[in-house]
Enzyme design. Structure first.
Site, mmCIF file in Angstrom:
data_model
loop_
_atom_site.group_PDB
_atom_site.id
_atom_site.type_symbol
_atom_site.label_atom_id
_atom_site.label_comp_id
_atom_site.label_asym_id
_atom_site.label_seq_id
_atom_site.Cartn_x
_atom_site.Cartn_y
_atom_site.Cartn_z
ATOM 1 N N TRP A 134 24.669 -94.278 -12.231
ATOM 2 C CA TRP A 134 23.462 -94.455 -11.420
ATOM 3 C C TRP A 134 23.711 -95.703 -10.570
ATOM 4 C CZ3 TRP A 134 18.791 -97.736 -12.692
ATOM 5 C CH2 TRP A 134 17.733 -97.465 -11.824
ATOM 6 N N ASP A 215 21.277 -97.338 -21.606
ATOM 7 C CA ASP A 215 20.203 -96.968 -20.693
ATOM 8 C C ASP A 215 19.688 -95.601 -21.135
ATOM 9 O OD1 ASP A 215 18.512 -96.573 -18.617
ATOM 10 O OD2 ASP A 215 20.038 -96.512 -17.051
ATOM 11 N N LYS A 252 10.764 -90.053 -16.565
ATOM 12 C CA LYS A 252 11.123 -88.627 -16.537
ATOM 13 C C LYS A 252 10.484 -87.909 -17.719
ATOM 14 C CE LYS A 252 14.190 -90.516 -13.783
ATOM 15 N NZ LYS A 252 14.569 -90.336 -12.411
#
Ligand code: PLP
Length: 407
Positions: A134, A215, A252
């Site tokens: 990312w 993460d 999300k």
């Protein structure tokens, strides 16, 4: 020019936001935006999870008000977030091993982690991010002055994990590095480690005294199960007792993107670390105080209401299955669609990858050709699978087939 700020250089917008702007400008009636990592339903609309809607109704009946939260965040949320990340029955969350701070979602969690590592670990440590990762991982550490290097993660020819090279790199570098890892649903590749690979990796992290920064942006969303997607977190921190940091996001998994709901957890190895945990918690709180003063009430209240209300929690688990199943179905439809068209190449990776994204293997030239057909995706070939639905997946397959044959 002579006035203040006159020499400010222009910074190009983030590629994903630029892609969205190009999509918005496109006047074609049939157009697909496969860039953003946000869930859409089968009609292409953003989706409010039924669990979230029910929690909001419940909150309307007894509004939480608008007072400031404590610096560390809403206590019920911090406890609920820990139980999701580490497991409700984990000895970790009941012993003095974890310092938790509510943050501005996953990005805010990483920001606090970066500052904490800089101030209280080692500002001269090298940070290793997966190649690819990312995009914010690298820039957030560089922004704070860290030296950042890549570690191998994705093997382009086989479209799978470059695990052996990843482990070799972890072994070869100087002890005490900071390794940024993704707990599940790796963005952008969709390739995750197996349980056995996590075990091997944990041993190397331990032997080399590396600090894992895990993460965890897609727990429950990636595979549909909070337990399965949270396995890597529990394995590293509970089974192996590693010292490290977990950055958690509910963007999300609860569809609370704009509400900015997340937490950072600093995990220590031993149960006798009470005074250290106290000190760590005081410092992450103090860093946050200087960055944002106090965190955000609304989204955290929704999240903790869902997690602590059994009926809503059950509904949330169903919602996670709804989202992840639709994504799996679309992956299957892409694979079958390309097979039916006899599109050159092996596309099986589309279904073996997991989570929001598929690293399709489409080249930059093919991506640009697709853009001429009003299909927008990252130049790396990454698609956000949730942009596909029953109404557009055939068109997508037609166009992919055409550009692949033409190249
Ligand atoms: N980490 C990864 C891997 C992501 O993909 C994202 C968002 O796309 C984030 C962290 C941060 O998300 P947020 O700040 O919305 O929680």
């Amino acid at each position: 020019m002579s006035f203040a700020f006159a020499d400010t250089p222009y910074e190009a917008p983030d590629a994903m936001f630029e892609l969205k702007a190009a999509f918005d400008r496109d006047t074609a009636t049939r157009k697909l935006n496969l860039g953003p990592g946000a869930y859409l339903d089968n009609e292409g609309r953003s989706w409010i999870l039924p669990a979230v809607a029910a929690a909001e109704t419940q909150l309307q009946a007894s509004p939480p008000g608008h007072e400031y939260l404590p610096i560390l965040g809403l206590p019920a949320f911090r406890q609920a977030a820990r139980s999701i990340a580490f497991g409700g029955d984990s000895p970790l969350i009941n012993g003095p091993k974890i310092a938790t701070l509510q943050t501005i979602s996953g990005t805010g969690a990483i920001r606090i982690a970066v500052q904490f590592l800089k101030l209280f670990y080692n500002a001269a440590a090298t940070v290793y991010v997966s190649d690819p990762s990312w995009s914010n991982h690298r820039v957030m550490f560089e922004y704070a002055g860290f030296k950042v290097e890549d570690y191998p993660y994705y093997d382009t020819p086989t479209r799978s994990l470059a695990f052996t090279r990843m482990l070799q790199r972890m072994e070869a570098v100087e002890d005490g590095g900071i390794f940024v890892l993704q707990a599940c649903g790796h963005n952008p590749t969709g390739c995750d480690l197996t349980h056995d690979q996590w075990s091997q990796l944990a041993k190397v992290l331990q032997r080399k005294n590396h600090i894992p920064l895990l993460d965890n942006a897609y727990q429950g969303f990636a595979g549909g199960s909070l337990e399965d997607d949270g396995w890597s977190v529990r394995h590293l921190f509970s089974d192996h007792g590693l010292t490290g940091i977990l950055c958690q996001s509910f963007s999300k998994s609860m569809g609370l993107y704009g509400e900015r709901v997340g937490a950072v957890h600093v995990v220590l190895p031993a149960n006798d670390s009470q005074s250290v945990i106290r000190a760590v918690e005081s410092q992450i709180g103090w860093i946050s105080r200087k960055e944002i003063s106090t965190p955000v009430r609304y989204g955290a209240t929704i999240a903790s209401t869902i997690i602590t209300t059994p009926a809503l929690f059950e509904q949330w688990k169903k919602d996670l299955v709804t989202m992840s199943s639709r994504i799996k179905l679309m992956r299957e439809k892409v694979l079958q669609g390309l097979k039916a068209r006899d599109t050159p190449g092996d596309w099986s990776h589309v279904v073996t990858q997991v989570g929001m994204f598929s690293y399709t293997g489409l080249t930059e030239a093919q991506v640009l050709k697709l853009r001429e057909k009003s299909i927008y995706l990252s130049e790396t070939g990454r698609i956000s699978v949730s942009g596909l639905n029953d109404g557009n997946v055939d068109y997508f397959c037609d166009c992919v087939d055409e550009v692949v044959r033409a190249s």
